[in-house]
Design an enzyme around this catalytic site. Structure first.
Site, PDB file in Angstrom:
ATOM      1  N   PHE A  81       1.416   2.751  -5.094  1.00 12.38           N
ATOM      2  CA  PHE A  81       1.106   4.222  -6.163  1.00 12.38           C
ATOM      3  C   PHE A  81       2.531   4.829  -6.145  1.00 12.38           C
ATOM      4  O   PHE A  81       3.157   5.225  -5.221  1.00 12.38           O
ATOM      5  CB  PHE A  81       0.163   5.252  -5.489  1.00 12.38           C
ATOM      6  N   MET A 109       0.750  -1.293  -0.087  1.00  6.63           N
ATOM      7  CA  MET A 109      -0.051   0.188  -0.194  1.00  6.63           C
ATOM      8  C   MET A 109       0.883   1.280   0.034  1.00  6.63           C
ATOM      9  O   MET A 109       0.287   2.273   0.482  1.00  6.63           O
ATOM     10  CB  MET A 109      -0.629   0.001   1.283  1.00  6.63           C
ATOM     11  N   PRO A 110       2.016   1.029  -0.423  1.00  9.70           N
ATOM     12  CA  PRO A 110       2.851   2.202  -0.169  1.00  9.70           C
ATOM     13  C   PRO A 110       2.462   3.505  -1.310  1.00  9.70           C
ATOM     14  O   PRO A 110       1.858   3.138  -2.403  1.00  9.70           O
ATOM     15  CB  PRO A 110       4.223   2.001  -0.585  1.00  9.70           C
ATOM     16  N   TYR A 111       2.700   4.952  -0.897  1.00  9.89           N
ATOM     17  CA  TYR A 111       2.504   5.824  -1.900  1.00  9.89           C
ATOM     18  C   TYR A 111       3.760   6.676  -1.890  1.00  9.89           C
ATOM     19  O   TYR A 111       4.636   6.827  -1.042  1.00  9.89           O
ATOM     20  CB  TYR A 111       1.306   6.829  -1.188  1.00  9.89           C
TER      21      TYR A 111
END
Lengths: 79, 79, 79, 79, 79, 79
Positions: A41, A1-3
């Site tokens: 993302f 889930m990193p941004y």
């Protein structure tokens, strides 16, 4: 889930180079922290050169100074 | 005093839709946390599709893939 | 694929309230722009009150001023 | 090593004004926290007026309202 | 001069892993765009799990669901 | 209506210093672009030293190196 938000000056990065950044950042998060690429993302912001400052000057000035230094060095090589 | 930053891909959001986002986000903060609309900022960033990556590809490619899948599904319906 | 970043002062928002913000922001993007909730990120940053400034003062001072005004108003009601 | 991000509405800031912001922010960090200008980044984002909301309206509407109020005040001065 | 902001959930990334992210992101920018490591910033934000939402739920709930699914799968293996 | 985000490493900035940053950034925007202080936000993020990288190392390492250099210089002064 990193941004991941990558901010660079707008100096002609191509779509292919931006894709390499997207792939590379996604792979980095997967390799180091086992993050799922499907929910990683990567957003690249290209910032106008006169809107980015470092060392109290904008990047327009910095690039001009660098170019002048390179030109002077070349002249020196020839003399 | 909240600050809300909404980042979306640049795919034709209209001024009216952006206003709906501004109103909706402001109302959300007021409803949930009783925040004052007068000092609620909402900033929408529209990001070029080739500057946004998810799952190791950019959104240009993702949209093309989605469109191809829809076209294939339509053909399948007719056969 | 939206990314929503909500920044608020750290003043005791509960996990339930933060979840309401997450749900509300996700629903907003789906309603207005038909964005897929599965790839909508909402990130809430809670910022220390002395790290947030508005109108040249930090929120610690602002809250103290607001509380003093409320106390004064109450006294006024009684007199 | 500070990073300063200044977000303003896109309303005609000139390169000279942006440079003043870069210089001023860099000097501020040096004066208050003794930060090295050589590694102080200042990035200015200019945001479209219909992408920035405050008090449930976008800045296009706010500026129109302000202009109307100024025009009405002028008329009042003359009457 | 790039600025890279990596946002992840706070789930125990070690200093060594964070350093790997710093090195990897810096190398990526140098490899793809020839950016100077000396002026490449990488900032990692670790966000509380109940402050990060995706698909209308927070990461606390998502991780619990994933753990339950794994436990169920294990039981299935044994039966 | 500006939004100013100042990111620094967490190295003991005091509330008074943070207030100076808030005041200074607000004044800067008013002086250069005539922005209204009442709607100028300044948010300071203090980032852990091992979460901030520059030149492929984190700030913990950089500060240690700087301290060692200062100690060596002092020894040199005495010899």
């Amino acid at each position: 889930m990193p941004y991941v938000n990558i901010r660079i000056t707008k100096e002609g990065a191509t779509p292919a180079q931006k894709l390499e950044l997207i792939e590379g950042a996604t792979d980095l998060l997967q390799r180091v922290l086992n993050k799922n690429p499907a929910t990683t993302f990567v957003i690249i912001d290209e910032v106008e050169m006169d809107s980015w400052g470092v060392n109290r000057e904008n990047v327009v000035t910095m690039r001009a100074r660098e170019a002048a230094a390179r030109a002077a060095a070349k002249l020196g090589d020839k003399s």
